[in-house]
Write an enzyme that holds these catalytic residues in place. Structure first.
Site, PDB file in Angstrom:
ATOM      1  N   ARG A  47       3.705  24.407 -13.988  1.00 13.64           N
ATOM      2  CA  ARG A  47       5.016  24.298 -13.293  1.00 13.64           C
ATOM      3  C   ARG A  47       4.802  23.179 -12.224  1.00 13.64           C
ATOM      4  O   ARG A  47       4.571  23.447 -10.856  1.00 13.64           O
ATOM      5  CB  ARG A  47       5.309  25.564 -12.591  1.00 13.64           C
ATOM      6  CG  ARG A  47       6.876  25.617 -12.482  1.00 13.64           C
ATOM      7  CD  ARG A  47       7.327  26.987 -11.667  1.00 13.64           C
ATOM      8  NE  ARG A  47       6.746  26.977 -10.221  1.00 13.64           N
ATOM      9  CZ  ARG A  47       7.209  27.753  -9.268  1.00 13.64           C
ATOM     10  NH1 ARG A  47       8.052  28.486  -9.378  1.00 13.64           N
ATOM     11  NH2 ARG A  47       6.559  27.722  -8.345  1.00 13.64           N
ATOM     12  N   ARG A  51       2.530  18.523  -7.804  1.00 14.93           N
ATOM     13  CA  ARG A  51       3.565  18.402  -6.861  1.00 14.93           C
ATOM     14  C   ARG A  51       2.884  18.459  -5.414  1.00 14.93           C
ATOM     15  O   ARG A  51       3.416  18.397  -4.347  1.00 14.93           O
ATOM     16  CB  ARG A  51       4.633  19.663  -7.092  1.00 14.93           C
ATOM     17  CG  ARG A  51       4.086  20.957  -6.667  1.00 14.93           C
ATOM     18  CD  ARG A  51       5.376  21.906  -6.861  1.00 14.93           C
ATOM     19  NE  ARG A  51       4.891  23.307  -6.844  1.00 14.93           N
ATOM     20  CZ  ARG A  51       5.737  24.353  -6.697  1.00 14.93           C
ATOM     21  NH1 ARG A  51       7.002  24.284  -6.784  1.00 14.93           N
ATOM     22  NH2 ARG A  51       5.039  25.640  -6.675  1.00 14.93           N
ATOM     23  N   ARG A  60       8.853  10.880  -5.596  1.00 17.37           N
ATOM     24  CA  ARG A  60       9.928  11.754  -5.436  1.00 17.37           C
ATOM     25  C   ARG A  60      10.714  11.518  -4.197  1.00 17.37           C
ATOM     26  O   ARG A  60      11.739  11.990  -3.816  1.00 17.37           O
ATOM     27  CB  ARG A  60       9.556  13.152  -5.563  1.00 17.37           C
ATOM     28  CG  ARG A  60       9.040  14.074  -6.820  1.00 17.37           C
ATOM     29  CD  ARG A  60      10.562  14.212  -7.605  1.00 17.37           C
ATOM     30  NE  ARG A  60      11.511  14.575  -6.806  1.00 17.37           N
ATOM     31  CZ  ARG A  60      11.631  16.140  -6.623  1.00 17.37           C
ATOM     32  NH1 ARG A  60      10.593  16.786  -6.933  1.00 17.37           N
ATOM     33  NH2 ARG A  60      12.654  16.436  -5.741  1.00 17.37           N
ATOM     34  N   ASP A  96      12.938  21.364 -15.220  1.00 20.92           N
ATOM     35  CA  ASP A  96      13.254  22.610 -14.361  1.00 20.92           C
ATOM     36  C   ASP A  96      13.946  23.567 -15.412  1.00 20.92           C
ATOM     37  O   ASP A  96      14.575  23.123 -16.295  1.00 20.92           O
ATOM     38  CB  ASP A  96      14.052  22.221 -13.240  1.00 20.92           C
ATOM     39  CG  ASP A  96      14.440  23.502 -12.246  1.00 20.92           C
ATOM     40  OD1 ASP A  96      13.508  23.690 -11.425  1.00 20.92           O
ATOM     41  OD2 ASP A  96      15.428  24.130 -12.417  1.00 20.92           O
ATOM     42  N   TYR A 171      20.090  33.464 -12.700  1.00 19.10           N
ATOM     43  CA  TYR A 171      20.687  32.312 -11.679  1.00 19.10           C
ATOM     44  C   TYR A 171      22.208  32.174 -11.902  1.00 19.10           C
ATOM     45  O   TYR A 171      22.880  31.859 -11.121  1.00 19.10           O
ATOM     46  CB  TYR A 171      19.710  30.906 -11.991  1.00 19.10           C
ATOM     47  CG  TYR A 171      18.443  30.960 -11.272  1.00 19.10           C
ATOM     48  CD1 TYR A 171      18.351  30.961 -10.116  1.00 19.10           C
ATOM     49  CD2 TYR A 171      17.280  30.804 -12.207  1.00 19.10           C
ATOM     50  CE1 TYR A 171      17.243  30.861  -9.416  1.00 19.10           C
ATOM     51  CE2 TYR A 171      16.173  30.476 -11.479  1.00 19.10           C
ATOM     52  CZ  TYR A 171      16.076  30.758 -10.075  1.00 19.10           C
ATOM     53  OH  TYR A 171      14.544  30.465  -9.417  1.00 19.10           O
TER      54      TYR A 171
END
Length: 360
Positions: A47, A51, A60, A96, A171
């Site tokens: 995931r 990052r 980004r 995502d 969600y």
């Protein structure tokens, strides 16, 4: 300078290059995922693995999460960054779990510091019916990014990615992240017709999203169920498992290994395997020696606590060694963190971790 856009000539070269690389059959990740004996314990990080990298933060800068997921060149670059930096055995497609919903027209955004926020939460059968099914025409940038990645990765497999029906449904029903999932469970228990229709819709979207990635060249898939740990085994089996089974069965028809991962799912690991997984991801809360008997004759993935990369290197590697040793009792073992990379992680520690597991 923005990334150069592909020309027709570039696309022709990429299409020729995306035939399966002959080295893929010997990939330690794919060998392990299929229950074979790899040359070393394969490693990848879940995931948004890159990052915490400075190159990720730079590319980004000023670009929203969903915007970056819908730019084939950005997706390609971000996916490649941890492979270049760490030498991991597989690349995880940068995306995502709500991206397919955004692509079909659901009004949502990913709010920094909050997460996905849905403008009009789902409440009725009419709300479900208003969500279109996903087709390749909704996500041409996904196919383009996968083809570009496969051409760049060569013998390193690309893992396709989708959110599992329960988490995505949560969600949509809650309107955003939730700790209690009260509205989600209220629908599941109190409006089972709406719940079933919503889960069927999301399962179809997830299956289509994975198919698009595999048909463009992805070598494996992961179904990511962030919130499944909020369920009892009985509720999971009755109201969630059939829909995850549908997604995993569709992926199985494509002939690629299927990974199923959830958070806080000690009590569900057996069922998540039964849902159709070849590889069951184990989060950091569950000792590997406990997880292996629960998943049965399946490969396991995991499961170093992501916070251990903040410990002294010798503490981190000692725990990693214990996990690798425990994993030898399984049908196969793929080393990973027990959840996603924490953004403040020191990239050098992940480099040391990768090298340690490869050499152990």
């Amino acid at each position: 300078m923005p990334p150069r856009r592909l020309t027709c000539e570039d696309s022709a070269v990429i299409d020729a290059a995306t035939a399966p690389h002959p080295g893929l059959s010997e990939s330690p990740f794919l060998v392990a995922a299929r229950g074979g004996t790899p040359s070393h314990t394969p490693v990848w990080f879940m995931r948004q693995a890159g990052r915490s990298l400075p190159e990720y933060l730079k590319i980004r800068e000023g670009v929203g999460m969903l915007e970056s997921c819908m730019d084939a060149d950005l997706v390609t670059e971000i996916t490649l960054q941890p492979v270049r930096r760490y030498g991991v055995d597989a690349a995880i497609f940068f995306s995502d779990i709500v991206l397919p919903l955004k692509a079909v027209g659901v009004d949502l955004d990913i709010v920094p510091g909050v997460g996905p926020v849905v403008a009009s939460p789902v409440r009725t059968l009419e709300d479900v019916a208003a969500i279109p099914d996903l087709t390749p025409d909704h996500v041409p940038f996904i196919s383009q990014a996968v083809r570009q990645l496969v051409a760049e990765l060569g013998a390193t497999p690309l893992i396709g990615f989708a959110g599992a029906p329960f988490t995505v449904a949560s969600y949509l029903v809650e309107g955003g992240p939730s700790k209690e999932h009260a509205k989600t469970k209220a629908m599941m228990f109190g409006a089972p017709d709406v719940w079933d229709a919503l889960m069927h819709k999301i399962a179809g979207i997830a299956a289509a999203y994975l198919r698009i990635q595999v048909e463009a060249g992805a070598s494996a898939v992961q179904l990511f169920d962030s919130w499944a740990g909020a369920l009892t085994p009985a509720d999971y089996r009755a109201s969630v498992m059939p829909h995850s089974q549908r997604v995993l069965a569709a992926a199985g028809e494509l002939g690629v290994p299927r990974i199923h991962f959830g958070v806080g799912t000690t009590n569900l690991l057996g069922l998540m395997g039964e849902a159709g997984a070849d590889v069951v991801g184990v989060d950091w809360r569950t000792p590997m020696e406990l997880a292996i008997p629960l998943v049965g004759d399946r490969v396991v993935q995991g499961n170093l606590d992501p916070t251990l990369v903040f410990a002294p290197t010798e503490v981190m590697t000692k725990r990693a060694a214990e996990i690798v040793d425990a994993g030898r009792a399984a049908k196969g073992h793929i080393f990973n963190l027990g959840h996603g990379v924490i953004p403040s992680t020191n990239p050098d520690q992940l480099q040391r971790l990768t090298e340690f597991v490869h050499d152990y």
